[in-house]
Design a protein around this motif. Structure first.
Motif, mmCIF file in Angstrom:
data_model
loop_
_atom_site.group_PDB
_atom_site.id
_atom_site.type_symbol
_atom_site.label_atom_id
_atom_site.label_comp_id
_atom_site.label_asym_id
_atom_site.label_seq_id
_atom_site.Cartn_x
_atom_site.Cartn_y
_atom_site.Cartn_z
ATOM 1 N N TRP A 1 2.295 9.499 1.404
ATOM 2 C CA TRP A 1 2.105 10.053 2.509
ATOM 3 C C TRP A 1 2.845 9.817 3.918
ATOM 4 N N ILE A 2 2.504 10.744 4.944
ATOM 5 C CA ILE A 2 3.452 10.264 5.898
ATOM 6 C C ILE A 2 2.580 10.139 6.803
ATOM 7 N N HIS A 3 1.213 9.860 6.722
ATOM 8 C CA HIS A 3 0.154 9.067 7.399
ATOM 9 C C HIS A 3 0.316 7.780 7.226
ATOM 10 N N MET A 4 0.189 7.738 6.158
ATOM 11 C CA MET A 4 0.536 6.556 5.035
ATOM 12 C C MET A 4 1.761 5.461 5.935
ATOM 13 N N VAL A 5 2.567 6.454 5.792
ATOM 14 C CA VAL A 5 3.902 5.644 6.344
ATOM 15 C C VAL A 5 3.405 4.863 8.196
ATOM 16 N N PHE A 6 2.919 6.400 8.367
ATOM 17 C CA PHE A 6 2.640 6.033 9.769
ATOM 18 C C PHE A 6 1.815 5.065 10.038
ATOM 19 N N GLY A 7 0.740 4.918 9.714
ATOM 20 C CA GLY A 7 -0.148 4.150 9.955
ATOM 21 C C GLY A 7 0.493 2.442 9.346
ATOM 22 N N ALA A 8 1.064 2.581 8.137
ATOM 23 C CA ALA A 8 1.612 1.010 7.679
ATOM 24 C C ALA A 8 3.006 0.798 8.736
ATOM 25 N N VAL A 9 3.798 1.628 9.236
ATOM 26 C CA VAL A 9 4.381 0.886 10.751
ATOM 27 C C VAL A 9 3.675 0.285 11.575
ATOM 28 N N ASN B 1 0.606 -1.121 -0.598
ATOM 29 C CA ASN B 1 -0.113 0.377 -0.464
ATOM 30 C C ASN B 1 0.623 1.222 0.034
ATOM 31 N N LEU B 2 2.029 0.958 -0.086
ATOM 32 C CA LEU B 2 2.969 1.726 0.537
ATOM 33 C C LEU B 2 3.401 2.710 -0.899
#
Length: 148
Positions: free
Chosen positions: A114-122, A108-109
């Motif tokens: 965007w940063i919210h996607m990276v944060f959510g994936a982490v 999904n990345l």
């Protein structure tokens, strides 16, 4: 000398079953999946792309929607299955399902992340790693073999 004992209001630390811990981890994962998809709609031109029948590089078709639903159905079912399955099957179902979901989360990345996607994936990967860890360290009971 007058010695008085007073009752203290210590908090009771209730032991939560492993099955319930796994179910709540899957529930947390599902909330994040849903919210990340929802917040994705706020990104510029995403709604226009959806109205044109495209998501990322994919055409929105019946097969695409079935595949997308299938991918989120499995973790959604794990909420129930983590509580209902017997221990041996439960352990492996959690380990395998969590491990298989990690690449999908990271996929999904691809593209514009965007940063919210990276944060959510982490956070999602951390939750899946916790599921794997808890299931891997499933408590065992000692059994004694008796010979006659």
């Amino acid at each position: 000398m007058n010695t008085q004992t007073t009752a203290q209001n210590a908090l009771e630390d209730i032991k939560v079953s492993l099955k319930l811990k796994l179910a709540t981890l899957w529930t947390s994962l599902m909330f994040l999946l849903i919210y990340l998809d929802y917040f994705h709609l706020y990104m510029p031109s995403k709604i226009e792309d959806i109205l044109k029948g495209r998501v990322f590089e994919f055409d929105i078709t019946k097969v695409f929607l079935l595949a997308a639903l299938s991918l989120v159905t499995i973790p959604a079912l794990m909420i129930f299955l983590s509580v209902a399955l017997p221990a041996k099957v439960n352990r492996w179902a959690n380990i395998i399902t969590a491990a298989v979901n990690i690449p999908f989360i990271l996929f999904n990345l691809a593209g514009e992340a965007w940063i919210h996607m990276v944060f959510g994936a982490v956070v999602e990967v951390v939750l899946l790693c916790l599921i794997i860890r808890y299931a891997w360290k499933w408590p065992r009971i000692e059994t004694w073999a008796t010979s006659v």
